[in-house]
Structures are given as structure tokens and as C-alpha cells.
Scaffold this active site. Structure first.
Site, PDB file in Angstrom:
ATOM      1  N   CYS A 131     -36.138 -14.529  45.413  1.00  0.00           N
ATOM      2  CA  CYS A 131     -36.696 -14.370  46.765  1.00  0.00           C
ATOM      3  C   CYS A 131     -38.109 -13.796  46.714  1.00  0.00           C
ATOM      4  CB  CYS A 131     -35.768 -13.460  47.575  1.00  0.00           C
ATOM      5  SG  CYS A 131     -36.377 -13.094  49.229  1.00  0.00           S
ATOM      6  N   CYS A 134     -38.946 -11.242  49.391  1.00  0.00           N
ATOM      7  CA  CYS A 134     -38.362  -9.919  49.128  1.00  0.00           C
ATOM      8  C   CYS A 134     -39.135  -9.173  48.043  1.00  0.00           C
ATOM      9  CB  CYS A 134     -36.915 -10.053  48.649  1.00  0.00           C
ATOM     10  SG  CYS A 134     -35.906 -11.140  49.660  1.00  0.00           S
ATOM     11  N   ASP A 135     -39.467  -9.854  46.967  1.00  0.00           N
ATOM     12  CA  ASP A 135     -39.899  -9.149  45.759  1.00  0.00           C
ATOM     13  C   ASP A 135     -41.346  -9.393  45.333  1.00  0.00           C
ATOM     14  OD1 ASP A 135     -37.398  -8.005  45.550  1.00  0.00           O
ATOM     15  OD2 ASP A 135     -36.587  -9.656  44.369  1.00  0.00           O
TER      16      ASP A 135
HETATM   17  C1  LIG Z   1     -32.067 -10.499  43.985  1.00  0.00           C
HETATM   18  C2  LIG Z   1     -32.209 -10.514  45.490  1.00  0.00           C
HETATM   19  C3  LIG Z   1     -33.080  -9.627  46.100  1.00  0.00           C
HETATM   20  C4  LIG Z   1     -33.201  -9.617  47.492  1.00  0.00           C
HETATM   21  N1  LIG Z   1     -34.042  -8.713  48.064  1.00  0.00           N
HETATM   22  C5  LIG Z   1     -34.165  -8.678  49.395  1.00  0.00           C
HETATM   23  C6  LIG Z   1     -35.051  -7.734  50.033  1.00  0.00           C
HETATM   24  O1  LIG Z   1     -35.722  -6.938  49.360  1.00  0.00           O
HETATM   25  N2  LIG Z   1     -35.132  -7.756  51.384  1.00  0.00           N
HETATM   26  C7  LIG Z   1     -34.421  -8.647  52.161  1.00  0.00           C
HETATM   27  O2  LIG Z   1     -34.519  -8.599  53.378  1.00  0.00           O
HETATM   28  N3  LIG Z   1     -33.609  -9.561  51.596  1.00  0.00           N
HETATM   29  C8  LIG Z   1     -33.457  -9.594  50.236  1.00  0.00           C
HETATM   30  N4  LIG Z   1     -32.656 -10.536  49.656  1.00  0.00           N
HETATM   31  C9  LIG Z   1     -31.964 -11.501  50.524  1.00  0.00           C
HETATM   32  C10 LIG Z   1     -30.737 -10.840  51.176  1.00  0.00           C
HETATM   33  O3  LIG Z   1     -29.997 -10.206  50.152  1.00  0.00           O
HETATM   34  C11 LIG Z   1     -29.898 -11.854  51.900  1.00  0.00           C
HETATM   35  O4  LIG Z   1     -30.657 -12.515  52.874  1.00  0.00           O
HETATM   36  C12 LIG Z   1     -28.715 -11.173  52.590  1.00  0.00           C
HETATM   37  O5  LIG Z   1     -27.942 -10.486  51.615  1.00  0.00           O
HETATM   38  C13 LIG Z   1     -27.828 -12.171  53.307  1.00  0.00           C
HETATM   39  O6  LIG Z   1     -26.728 -11.484  53.807  1.00  0.00           O
HETATM   40  P1  LIG Z   1     -25.364 -12.212  54.143  1.00  0.00           P
HETATM   41  O7  LIG Z   1     -24.455 -11.119  54.588  1.00  0.00           O
HETATM   42  O8  LIG Z   1     -25.610 -13.363  55.034  1.00  0.00           O
HETATM   43  O9  LIG Z   1     -24.851 -12.850  52.773  1.00  0.00           O
HETATM   44  P2  LIG Z   1     -24.586 -12.225  51.347  1.00  0.00           P
HETATM   45  O10 LIG Z   1     -25.351 -10.988  51.102  1.00  0.00           O
HETATM   46  O11 LIG Z   1     -24.757 -13.368  50.408  1.00  0.00           O
HETATM   47  O12 LIG Z   1     -23.037 -11.821  51.380  1.00  0.00           O
HETATM   48  C14 LIG Z   1     -22.042 -12.801  51.355  1.00  0.00           C
HETATM   49  C15 LIG Z   1     -20.692 -12.120  51.283  1.00  0.00           C
HETATM   50  O13 LIG Z   1     -19.684 -13.109  51.474  1.00  0.00           O
HETATM   51  C16 LIG Z   1     -18.665 -12.935  50.517  1.00  0.00           C
HETATM   52  N5  LIG Z   1     -17.939 -14.181  50.335  1.00  0.00           N
HETATM   53  C17 LIG Z   1     -18.372 -15.378  49.865  1.00  0.00           C
HETATM   54  N6  LIG Z   1     -17.359 -16.256  49.829  1.00  0.00           N
HETATM   55  C18 LIG Z   1     -16.272 -15.601  50.313  1.00  0.00           C
HETATM   56  C19 LIG Z   1     -14.893 -15.966  50.516  1.00  0.00           C
HETATM   57  N7  LIG Z   1     -14.429 -17.200  50.223  1.00  0.00           N
HETATM   58  N8  LIG Z   1     -14.039 -15.032  50.992  1.00  0.00           N
HETATM   59  C20 LIG Z   1     -14.476 -13.790  51.303  1.00  0.00           C
HETATM   60  N9  LIG Z   1     -15.758 -13.393  51.137  1.00  0.00           N
HETATM   61  C21 LIG Z   1     -16.619 -14.296  50.640  1.00  0.00           C
HETATM   62  C22 LIG Z   1     -19.411 -12.426  49.289  1.00  0.00           C
HETATM   63  O14 LIG Z   1     -18.489 -11.816  48.361  1.00  0.00           O
HETATM   64  C23 LIG Z   1     -20.382 -11.441  49.950  1.00  0.00           C
HETATM   65  O15 LIG Z   1     -19.729 -10.215  50.175  1.00  0.00           O
HETATM   66  C24 LIG Z   1     -32.476 -10.554  48.281  1.00  0.00           C
HETATM   67  C25 LIG Z   1     -31.620 -11.472  47.668  1.00  0.00           C
HETATM   68  C26 LIG Z   1     -31.476 -11.450  46.284  1.00  0.00           C
HETATM   69  C27 LIG Z   1     -30.533 -12.436  45.638  1.00  0.00           C
END
Ligand SMILES: Cc1cc2nc3c(=O)[nH]c(=O)nc-3n(C[C@H](O)[C@H](O)[C@H](O)COP(=O)(O)OP(=O)(O)OC[C@H]3O[C@@H](n4cnc5c(N)ncnc54)[C@H](O)[C@@H]3O)c2cc1C
Length: 307
Positions: A131, A134-135
Site C-alpha cells: 500500500c 499507507c507507507d
Molecule cells: C502491510 C499493510 C499496511 C497498511 N497500512 C495502512 C496504513 O498505514 N493506513 C491505512 O489507512 N491503511 C493501511 N493498510 C490498509 C488497511 O489495513 C485496510 O484498508 C483495512 O485493514 C481494511 O479493513 P477491513 O476490515 O475491510 O479488512 P481487513 O483488515 O482485511 O480484515 C478482514 C477480516 O476478515 C476476516 N475474514 C476473512 N475471511 C473470513 C471468513 N471466511 N470468516 C471470518 N472472517 C474472515 C479476516 O480474518 C480479517 O479479520 C495497510 C494494509 C497492509 C496490508
């Protein structure tokens, strides 16, 4: 019978849990196999409002979880491995145990595609990222590498030239999948160097827990060499975690949930939140906002249904 089951415990799921719990809906959160979601992979998060010094990703999601629990949200272990959304109540199979619920919030995220190298995996959050938004800020004046050949790789590379002194874009083929306009923009950017027919074989240096360089190989000539880099960005796409809902919730060609407006999916009573529907912004704050929307819509849906 549950009122709300939230699938996922990233920023979207945890925020939905805070709102649903404060609405007295006693939500159940199924965290899946990556509790805390993508932020648990990273170290310092500097762009989530409210933390002027930044906050560690795992701490941020853990705080959200504790906040939700303090209002009565319940967290269990496991992942949803099957779902029956064809009738009410909805039924979710959490690794062998079926749960009935009136509403579902799908906050299962979209996992970044990685190259799959062990060294790359060990250095995620320590110089390896998926990302740029983000970084990128961490690599001011540094040498950056981006892997990929599509539009998102071009976009990330262009964006990263705001920070890096140079950006090397590595692509395994000679031809790019990116649109002409995006490719031209990258080609015309004096800070971007394109390296085609080249693959990354190793990211250094796991021993130092820091990216210091990469091992590259030209797939045509077989020549291999090391290149120093400080930041390594993988931009080869994302995989929305919607496999268990296939054929039930409407998704697009890549598997992202299609929004019916607000947080609504094609199934009344099933709501989306976060990256599982968002192919554009993919940020912690947008996911958290989407979690809030989904919980409020679930609450209104339940109210309208007389619960
Ligand atoms: C390395 C990295 C650094 C980042 N840094 C930043 C930053 O500095 N600032 C920023 O704003 N964003 C950052 N991001 C982006 C940010 O992390 C994501 O946009 C955010 O986490 C999305 O949130 P979410 O809850 O939609 O999904 P996710 O964080 O992807 O969470 C998904 C969840 O769903 C669960 N899940 C999946 N399938 C199933 C299933 N079948 N049953 C039950 N649970 C399930 C997973 O276990 C997880 O708990 C970064 C991403 C990465 C990879």
C-alpha cells in the site's frame, strides 16, 4: 438466534461491532484466521485520525476490539466456511458450528496478492508493503521498488516518486497489462526506471528485519543480480475474501461485493463493510467508516422488521 453476526475483525468489522454493540444488538464477531485484519500485519500507522504520534497497527485494531467488547460485543474463534443466505434466518457455518442470525455484516476484507517468497512474507511491515498510500511517506529520499505490470502498479510507482529518490518498477513480462495512459505516465516520469522480463527471487535482509535489497533475475537471459532498495511494494492485485458467499451475494468479476447503495448487498439483511467491497480507497479509516454505516443499516433493518 443472533441479531447481527459480523464476519471479520479488521477495522471494518471492529467498528461495526462498536456501533452494533452500542445499539444494544449484542453482535457476534467471527474474526477468521487473521484476527485484526490487514493492520495487524503492519507497524506504524500514521494516517488514522486521532493519533498525532501514529499508532502501531496491531494496537489500533486491538483497541477497537476492546472498545467493542466493553459495550457487549462477543468475539469467538474461527472462520465462516459456508453460508446459507437463501432464507431467513441466515445460517453461517463457523468451522462446524452453525449459527443463525437475522442480519450479517460481511467485513472479510480483500487480501493483497503477494509474490509468496518466504523472505517477502517475513518482511511485511518492515520495508515490504502492499500500500503506497499507507507507507510511501516512510521512504522520503530512499530507493523504492514496485512489482507489478497493471494499472495499480503504475499508479503506486507514480505516487511513490513523490517520496523516493528513485522508483524501480519490476515486471516479469515484456508487455504490460496497464492501460496506455498509465504506462505512458510511468514511462515519462524521470524518477521511474522500468525493468521488464525480470523477477524477484529474494528480498534481503530477513536477519536484520529490514529491507536492504533484492535478488533479481532476468527471465530471458537468466542473469541474476542484487539491487539495493529500502522499500519494496508489491502491486499485483487483491483477492476479496468472498469465496464462501459465491453464488449468493452478488459480486463483480473479481469477487468484490457489488453495493446496492449505502452498505446494502443484493440480499436484504446482509450488509458489506470495508475492503471486501472497496477496490478504490482501501484504507483503515474508510473501512472503519464503512463498518459504522453497515451497523447503522443493520440496526434500521432490524427495527423495520420489528426486532
Ligand atoms: C502491510 C499493510 C499496511 C497498511 N497500512 C495502512 C496504513 O498505514 N493506513 C491505512 O489507512 N491503511 C493501511 N493498510 C490498509 C488497511 O489495513 C485496510 O484498508 C483495512 O485493514 C481494511 O479493513 P477491513 O476490515 O475491510 O479488512 P481487513 O483488515 O482485511 O480484515 C478482514 C477480516 O476478515 C476476516 N475474514 C476473512 N475471511 C473470513 C471468513 N471466511 N470468516 C471470518 N472472517 C474472515 C479476516 O480474518 C480479517 O479479520 C495497510 C494494509 C497492509 C496490508
Amino acid at each position: 438466534m443472533r441479531n447481527v453476526v459480523i464476519i471479520g475483525s479488521g477495522c471494518a468489522g471492529n467498528t461495526a461491532a462498536i456501533y452494533a454493540a452500542r445499539a444494544n444488538l449484542k453482535p457476534l464477531v467471527i474474526p477468521g484466521h487473521h484476527a485484526g485484519g490487514q493492520l495487524s500485519l503492519t507497524s506504524l500507522v500514521e494516517n488514522f485520525p486521532g493519533f498525532p504520534e501514529g499508532i502501531n497497527g496491531p494496537d489500533l485494531v486491538e483497541n477497537m476490539k476492546r472498545q467493542a467488547q466493553s459495550f457487549g460485543a462477543e468475539y469467538v474463534h474461527g472462520a465462516v466456511i459456508a453460508a446459507d443466505l437463501s432464507a431467513h434466518p441466515f445460517r453461517l457455518d463457523v468451522e462446524g458450528e452453525w449459527i443463525d442470525t437475522r442480519t450479517v455484516i460481511v467485513a472479510s476484507g480483500a487480501s493483497a496478492r503477494w509474490l509468496g517468497l518466504p523472505s517477502e512474507q517475513k518482511l511485511i511491515g518492515h520495508g515490504v508493503s502492499s500500500c503506497a498510500t499507507c507507507d510511501g511517506f516512510f521512504y522520503r529520499g530512499k530507493s523504492i521498488m514496485v512489482v507489478g505490470g497493471g494499472d495499480s502498479a503504475m499508479e503506486e510507482a507514480n505516487f511513490l516518486t513523490r517520496f523516493g529518490r528513485e522508483v524501480t518498477l519490476v515486471h516479469r513480462r515484456e508487455e504490460f497489462r496497464a492501460s496506455k495512459i498509465m504506462l505512458d505516465r510511468a514511462r515519462q516520469n524521470p524518477k521511474i526506471k522500468l525493468l521488464t522480463s525480470t523477477v524477484v527471487e529474494e528480498v534481503h535482509d530477513v536477519g536484520k528485519r529490514l529491507v536492504t535489497g533484492v535478488r533479481l533475475r532476468n527471465v530471458k537471459t537468466g542473469e541474476a543480480w542484487d539491487q539495493e532498495v529500502d522499500g519494496f511494494f508489491v502491486a499485483i492485485g487483491h483477492i476479496p475474501n468472498t469465496k464462501v458467499f459465491r453464488g449468493q451475494i452478488e459480486t463483480d468479476g473479481e469477487g468484490y461485493i457489488v453495493s446496492e447503495g449505502g452498505a446494502r448487498t443484493s440480499i436484504p439483511g446482509v450488509f458489506h463493510a470495508g475492503d471486501v467491497q472497496d477496490r478504490v480507497y482501501r484504507q483503515a479509516i474508510t473501512a472503519a467508516g464503512a463498518g459504522c454505516m453497515a451497523a447503522m443499516e443493520a440496526e434500521r433493518y432490524l427495527e423495520a422488521e420489528g426486532h
